[in-house]
Design a protein around this motif. Structure first.
Motif, mmCIF file in Angstrom:
data_model
loop_
_atom_site.group_PDB
_atom_site.id
_atom_site.type_symbol
_atom_site.label_atom_id
_atom_site.label_comp_id
_atom_site.label_asym_id
_atom_site.label_seq_id
_atom_site.Cartn_x
_atom_site.Cartn_y
_atom_site.Cartn_z
ATOM 1 N N GLY A 118 0.774 -1.231 0.000
ATOM 2 C CA GLY A 118 0.000 0.000 0.000
ATOM 3 C C GLY A 118 0.804 1.279 0.000
ATOM 4 N N TYR A 119 2.108 1.186 -0.323
ATOM 5 C CA TYR A 119 2.947 2.389 -0.418
ATOM 6 C C TYR A 119 3.140 2.790 -1.879
ATOM 7 C CZ TYR A 119 4.488 1.634 4.438
ATOM 8 O OH TYR A 119 4.540 1.471 5.807
ATOM 9 N N ARG A 120 3.516 4.062 -2.076
ATOM 10 C CA ARG A 120 4.021 4.543 -3.355
ATOM 11 C C ARG A 120 5.374 5.205 -3.117
ATOM 12 N NH1 ARG A 120 0.076 8.445 -6.379
ATOM 13 N NH2 ARG A 120 0.046 9.456 -4.344
ATOM 14 N N ASP A 121 6.254 5.064 -4.094
ATOM 15 C CA ASP A 121 7.536 5.768 -4.045
ATOM 16 C C ASP A 121 7.315 7.188 -4.536
ATOM 17 O OD1 ASP A 121 10.528 5.939 -3.945
ATOM 18 O OD2 ASP A 121 10.240 6.254 -6.096
ATOM 19 N N ALA A 122 7.509 8.165 -3.635
ATOM 20 C CA ALA A 122 7.186 9.559 -3.975
ATOM 21 C C ALA A 122 7.981 10.046 -5.178
ATOM 22 C CB ALA A 122 7.443 10.449 -2.762
ATOM 23 N N ALA A 123 9.250 9.666 -5.272
ATOM 24 C CA ALA A 123 10.069 10.132 -6.391
ATOM 25 C C ALA A 123 9.537 9.619 -7.722
ATOM 26 C CB ALA A 123 11.519 9.697 -6.185
ATOM 27 N N SER A 124 9.076 8.385 -7.750
ATOM 28 C CA SER A 124 8.530 7.836 -8.993
ATOM 29 C C SER A 124 7.246 8.551 -9.387
ATOM 30 C CB SER A 124 8.281 6.335 -8.835
ATOM 31 O OG SER A 124 9.497 5.641 -8.685
ATOM 32 N N VAL A 125 6.405 8.878 -8.410
ATOM 33 C CA VAL A 125 5.174 9.616 -8.704
ATOM 34 C C VAL A 125 5.509 10.960 -9.348
ATOM 35 C CG1 VAL A 125 3.134 10.711 -7.697
ATOM 36 C CG2 VAL A 125 3.903 8.487 -6.847
ATOM 37 N N ALA A 126 6.585 11.589 -8.865
ATOM 38 C CA ALA A 126 6.977 12.906 -9.366
ATOM 39 C C ALA A 126 7.885 12.837 -10.595
ATOM 40 C CB ALA A 126 7.678 13.679 -8.255
ATOM 41 N N GLY A 127 8.154 11.630 -11.104
ATOM 42 C CA GLY A 127 9.024 11.493 -12.263
ATOM 43 C C GLY A 127 10.493 11.626 -11.949
ATOM 44 N N ARG A 128 10.865 11.433 -10.664
ATOM 45 C CA ARG A 128 12.262 11.563 -10.229
ATOM 46 C C ARG A 128 12.817 10.244 -9.716
ATOM 47 N NH1 ARG A 128 14.830 15.831 -11.767
ATOM 48 N NH2 ARG A 128 15.933 16.172 -9.799
ATOM 49 N N GLY A 129 12.165 9.144 -10.091
ATOM 50 C CA GLY A 129 12.532 7.854 -9.529
ATOM 51 C C GLY A 129 13.831 7.272 -10.023
ATOM 52 N N LEU A 130 14.426 7.841 -11.061
ATOM 53 C CA LEU A 130 15.705 7.354 -11.557
ATOM 54 C C LEU A 130 16.867 8.267 -11.174
ATOM 55 C CD1 LEU A 130 14.675 6.092 -15.118
ATOM 56 C CD2 LEU A 130 15.104 4.733 -13.067
ATOM 57 N N VAL A 131 16.602 9.282 -10.373
ATOM 58 C CA VAL A 131 17.686 10.163 -9.920
ATOM 59 C C VAL A 131 18.506 9.420 -8.868
ATOM 60 C CG1 VAL A 131 18.266 12.347 -8.825
ATOM 61 C CG2 VAL A 131 16.306 12.208 -10.381
ATOM 62 N N PRO A 132 19.801 9.208 -9.099
ATOM 63 C CA PRO A 132 20.590 8.429 -8.143
ATOM 64 C C PRO A 132 20.863 9.203 -6.858
ATOM 65 C CG PRO A 132 21.995 9.225 -9.922
ATOM 66 C CD PRO A 132 20.587 9.593 -10.290
ATOM 67 N N THR A 133 21.019 8.463 -5.772
ATOM 68 C CA THR A 133 21.301 9.086 -4.470
ATOM 69 C C THR A 133 22.581 8.576 -3.826
ATOM 70 O OG1 THR A 133 20.016 7.432 -3.226
ATOM 71 C CG2 THR A 133 18.810 9.359 -4.066
ATOM 72 N N TRP A 134 23.260 7.586 -4.440
ATOM 73 C CA TRP A 134 24.496 7.017 -3.874
ATOM 74 C C TRP A 134 25.236 6.285 -4.976
ATOM 75 C CZ3 TRP A 134 26.559 2.126 -3.634
ATOM 76 C CH2 TRP A 134 27.623 1.947 -2.745
ATOM 77 N N PRO A 135 26.605 6.277 -4.982
ATOM 78 C CA PRO A 135 27.519 6.934 -4.040
ATOM 79 C C PRO A 135 28.039 8.248 -4.589
ATOM 80 C CG PRO A 135 28.720 5.305 -5.326
ATOM 81 C CD PRO A 135 27.307 5.314 -5.846
ATOM 82 N N TYR A 136 28.214 9.207 -3.700
ATOM 83 C CA TYR A 136 28.804 10.490 -4.043
ATOM 84 C C TYR A 136 30.114 10.692 -3.293
ATOM 85 C CZ TYR A 136 24.831 11.574 -6.896
ATOM 86 O OH TYR A 136 23.900 11.546 -7.902
#
Length: 294
Positions: free
Chosen positions: A228-246
């Protein structure tokens, strides 16, 4: 796919599925150019499957409507070594209401207090621990039912009920299951993700945010989404933006490990990803619209 996740190497490889989708047209083109029609057909089916799985994350479909707005931010502090002033500035500039922190140490606790975080977000549920095991929630609104989940492997998940004015009961958790830096961590990784609460139409509205050490291609995380969850980034079209490693960890392609998972009753207005100096993760910001009571 679940069978692939019984061993460490395939679990790690699954995280790079978007890169497989990016390169998948090449085998199709080679097979067609060499008139290997069966090979072209098989490669084409694989291409279609990968695109169907990955591409929707980049297509925005933000929700409309009105209701109580909650601005949230999640950040992995990299053993408490992130720049406290930069993080507090991000909280201030984006009027963050709820902040989830992972790898929260006593040193980070002191630095963030000195930088003025408590003045912006006066309520907190914190479990500072060494070696990246600590966790915290900071809130503009009162917190109740404060607890701490101790994951297999030692990472903490701070969690609490957030009393947002005009909104239905909300339960939030700062998520950080074990990382997969070594094969012996695989059972703890599985246990940490399996222990996260399901979402559903009854009970409190749920929000999970943090460093999941998993991408949306991992079966464990997809199973959680199906509750019953949604990934907020995917809803906003940002689901492929990487977050690691920097940080310079060698030739590791960047992947999306940090997420804001919102109960389906929550609407997603916007998502953005920001650098945090001193951390090897990006911070994820989301603006959400909460349901009202009843």
């Amino acid at each position: 796919m679940p069978g692939l996740e019984r061993r460490w190497a395939p679990v790690c490889a699954v995280a790079f599925t978007p890169y497989a989708a990016l390169t998948a047209p090449l085998p199709v083109a080679v097979a067609v150019a060499t008139r290997q029609w069966w090979a072209a057909a098989v490669a084409g089916v694989a291409l279609a499957g990968l695109v169907a799985a990955v591409a929707p994350r980049a297509i925005p479909s933000p929700d409309g409507g009105t209701g109580p707005v909650l601005r949230v931010l999640t950040a992995n502090l990299m053993h408490g070594e992130c720049d406290p002033d930069a993080l507090v500035s991000l909280v201030r500039d984006h009027a963050v209401d709820l902040l989830a922190l992972q790898e929260y140490t006593l040193r980070a606790d002191g630095k963030l207090r000195a930088a003025g975080l408590g003045e912006l977000l006066p309520y907190r549920s914190a479990e500072p621990r060494p070696r990246g095991n600590g966790s915290a929630l900071y809130s503009r609104y009162p917190l109740d039912a404060q607890e701490c989940r101790i994951n297999a492997g030692g990472h903490r998940n701070a969690r609490a009920s957030v009393e947002v004015p005009g909104a239905a009961a909300l339960h939030a958790e700062s998520v950080h299951p074990a990382s997969l830096y070594h094969p012996h961590k695989l059972p703890a990784w599985h246990a940490g993700l399996a222990g996260l609460p399901a979402a559903g139409p009854d009970g409190p509205v749920r929000l999970l945010l943090g460093d999941f050490n998993a991408t949306l291609d991992h079966a464990r995380l997809r199973a959680l989404l199906r509750t019953g969850y949604r990934d907020a980034a995917s809803v906003a079209g940002r689901g492929l933006v990487p977050t690691w490693p920097y940080r310079n960890y060698g030739p590791i392609p960047r992947v999306t490990l940090d997420h804001v998972l919102a109960d389906r009753r929550v609407r997603v207005r916007a998502v953005a990803v920001y650098p945090i100096p001193g951390s090897d993760h990006r911070a994820v910001f989301a603006e959400l619209i909460l349901p009202t009571p009843g």
